[in-house]
Design an enzyme around this catalytic site. Structure first.
Site, PDB file in Angstrom:
ATOM      1  N   ASP A  67      41.849  44.031  45.338  1.00  0.00           N
ATOM      2  CA  ASP A  67      41.028  45.014  44.636  1.00  0.00           C
ATOM      3  C   ASP A  67      39.882  45.542  45.497  1.00  0.00           C
ATOM      4  OD1 ASP A  67      40.016  42.342  44.301  1.00  0.00           O
ATOM      5  OD2 ASP A  67      38.658  43.038  42.742  1.00  0.00           O
ATOM      6  N   ASP A 211      31.856  39.908  46.271  1.00  0.00           N
ATOM      7  CA  ASP A 211      32.234  38.932  45.245  1.00  0.00           C
ATOM      8  C   ASP A 211      31.711  37.563  45.663  1.00  0.00           C
ATOM      9  OD1 ASP A 211      33.569  41.061  44.209  1.00  0.00           O
ATOM     10  OD2 ASP A 211      35.518  40.070  44.063  1.00  0.00           O
TER      11      ASP A 211
END
Length: 308
Positions: A67, A211
């Site tokens: 992603d 992240d």
């Protein structure tokens, strides 16, 4: 300097949020755009903006989960098809070079511009006379980095009016004075250049967490940042899930911004489990309870990075 959020979702595309990509628009500073991550369909999102792919100068990848990188091959190819000739540089973890080379080779994609790929480690990954970009390892289960973009202080403008009042005509001497040098004029006067400069403009700082779990590493990366872009995949009540999947909550991101002394917090990488106006308002409220100047990002949101 502006941030344009091209994708603010987590994991996979949703109806209202594409996967991760943020554009740092540096059009006034260097007539270019930098991307941070490039999830699937990032180039589709760009079609709905004023960004021209050939203006994209650098792409910084935080980690190699799909992603965050699946949009690269398509964007690189389209940039070429649209006549891009300007060099493009990509920064990312080990493996990013093989991913790009394999994608381009298998699909027989020929680029019309120079492409350089740097596989990075912690520390300074780019520096010129305007900016310094540093990377720090974050906690995400795979090799992952956060980035800090620091604009260097801009020297103060030359007070040309004062110089003319002192009968110092324009010429090469102005350049020396503008550099803050001490110069001796033809008539014997000694001029300290620093006395004829406006105060310098303080450079701006933008930090990107990528992240990550809540981490002191991100706190240091975001120290005194004008804007911290931090992932907030989960709500406060889902802290255990966040820990298990190497992500952060809204509250944890806000705590990081507060400890770092950041001026503004933008939360992104929002899980699709939180859909609709009410859940998003709740997420934003959780962050604001800890750090007032917090906002949940949405696709195509723009944020101007103001000078302090």
């Amino acid at each position: 300097m502006e941030l344009l959020f091209l994708g603010t979702g987590a994991g996979m595309p949703a109806k209202t949020r594409n996967v991760t990509s943020v554009a740092l628009k540096l059009l006034e500073e260097r007539r270019s755009v930098w991307l941070f991550d490039c999830g699937e369909a990032t180039q589709h999102q760009i079609l709905h903006t004023t960004i021209k792919p050939r203006k994209i100068e650098k792409i910084f990848i935080t980690h190699l989960h799909g992603d965050h990188v699946y949009g690269l091959p398509g964007l690189l190819g389209s940039r070429s098809f649209q006549g891009g000739e300007e060099e493009l540089t990509i920064y990312g973890p080990k493996g990013i070079k093989a991913f790009i080379e394999t994608s381009l080779n298998v699909t027989a994609t020929h680029l019309t511009y120079p492409l350089t790929v740097h596989e990075i480690e912690e520390g300074t990954v780019f520096e010129d006379e305007q900016f310094i970009v540093t990377a720090a390892s974050v906690i995400h289960g795979v090799e992952a980095f956060g980035y800090r973009v620091q604009e260097k202080d801009i020297p103060g403008a030359l007070q040309a009016g004062r110089l003319k009042e002192m009968n110092i005509p324009p010429g090469p001497v102005y350049q020396k004075i503008k550099k803050g040098e001490t110069v001796t004029l033809d008539d014997g006067r000694i001029i300290n250049g620093r006395d004829f400069l406006e105060p310098p403009k303080k450079g701006r700082i933008v930090a990107f967490s990528g992240d990550t779990r809540a981490s002191e590493r991100v706190t240091e990366l975001a120290r005194n940042a004008d804007v911290l872009v931090h992932e907030a995949t989960f709500a406060k009540e889902d802290a255990k899930l966040a820990h298990n999947y190497y992500h952060a909550t809204t509250e944890q991101a806000a705590q990081t911004a507060k400890k770092a002394g950041a001026k503004q917090l933008i939360l992104t990488h929002i899980s699709a489990r939180y859909q609709g106006e009410s859940p998003i308002e709740r997420l934003e409220h959780e962050a604001k309870a800890v750090f007032e100047n917090s906002k949940i990002a949405f696709d195509f949101m723009e944020v101007t990075v103001e000078r302090s």
